[in-house]
Design an enzyme around this catalytic site. Sequence first.
Site: not given
Length: 387
Positions: A59, A171, A296-298, A326, A329
């Site tokens: 997205d 979302k 995942s937040g990086g 979800s 990256r």
Amino acid sequence: DRVSTQSTGVVIMSEPAQKKRKADEAFNAPCAAPKQLQAELIKTARAIAAPGKGILAADESTGTIGKKLESIGIENNETNRRDYRELLFRTPDMEKYISGTILYEETLFQKAADGTPFVDILKSKGVIPGIKVDLGLKVIPGTDGEFVTQGLTDLDVRVQKYVKAGAKFAKWRAVYKIGEHTPSQLAINLNAESLARYAAICQANGLVPIVEPEVLIDGDHSVEKCAYVSEVVFAAVVKALNDHHVFLEGSLLKPNMTVPGSDSGKKLSPNEVASWTIRTLQRTIPASIPGIMFLSGGQSEEEASLNLNAMNALSGTSKPWALSFSYGRALQNSAVKAWKGKAENVEAAKQAFFARAKANGESQLGKYAGGSAHSAGESLFEKGYYY
């Protein structure tokens, strides 16, 4: 209010008492989701959080995916965006590990090169189409650069359009940064309210809302500070969801994992991340929410998989929700590097994507051994990732 006859032992209720009982039995608790939609919302939420599966977050906005395309030296245009997303959606057997895909508005209405709508490609695989409905972030005046998410105006109109196009879930992302004086109570309250209003509007129109409160990894804070802030933020969000009568059984949560800040110089083992994250959830998230679909937040692709695996392998503690993924990256990084925008690399890119999908599907079951052939250990952290 009752009359008893000694001869028969029968208790006869007075007329006022009978009326009160009928009124109590007819009472319907306020709920954002109409009764006729609740069963379908539950079914969709549970299907997305199915064992061994998770969500592909595809997205990215036009600007954000542009950075991804530019990193491999190709132009950010509609054709290249279509070609990249098509290779993901047409990866053979991706549906074994991907239950749902979050789309950007362009992609929801987009068609593959052969004219087949992307929504139809996903549905043919049994993958549930979803849609990002927030319109990005705006700075809150009077704060230390904190943000609130926009997009509530006419959200009901847009949601109805997305439902007609085939979307089954949505979302909305809110972000919170940890600092000396942040997140402020103002930012916590505004974002909790926005997340709850979004969720209620979605359910009223038949979409399962994924609620995403992201406590950013940016900063030098400790894991203890991340845990505390996450608990405060998540508790505020859950209260707002209840205040707005959101049907929790027909919703999903997309939170951050509990980890130290990116500049803290500290790295936790997967087991430590699992213990901290599970404790944070246990203290704040009701068991009625069927699935926790982590962002995942990086984290690197491999970190995101190993940390999720450790949570699902953790024993001796209560985990009433499905713990899944979800990822954007952390599912796509190897694939986009393998593709490089060249037609001859499409199959290699599909294999790379499938390998990461399989790794995370196994992690959802606590069965990932690590070391996927297409694993990338490099950090995917981007400071100020406010897409």
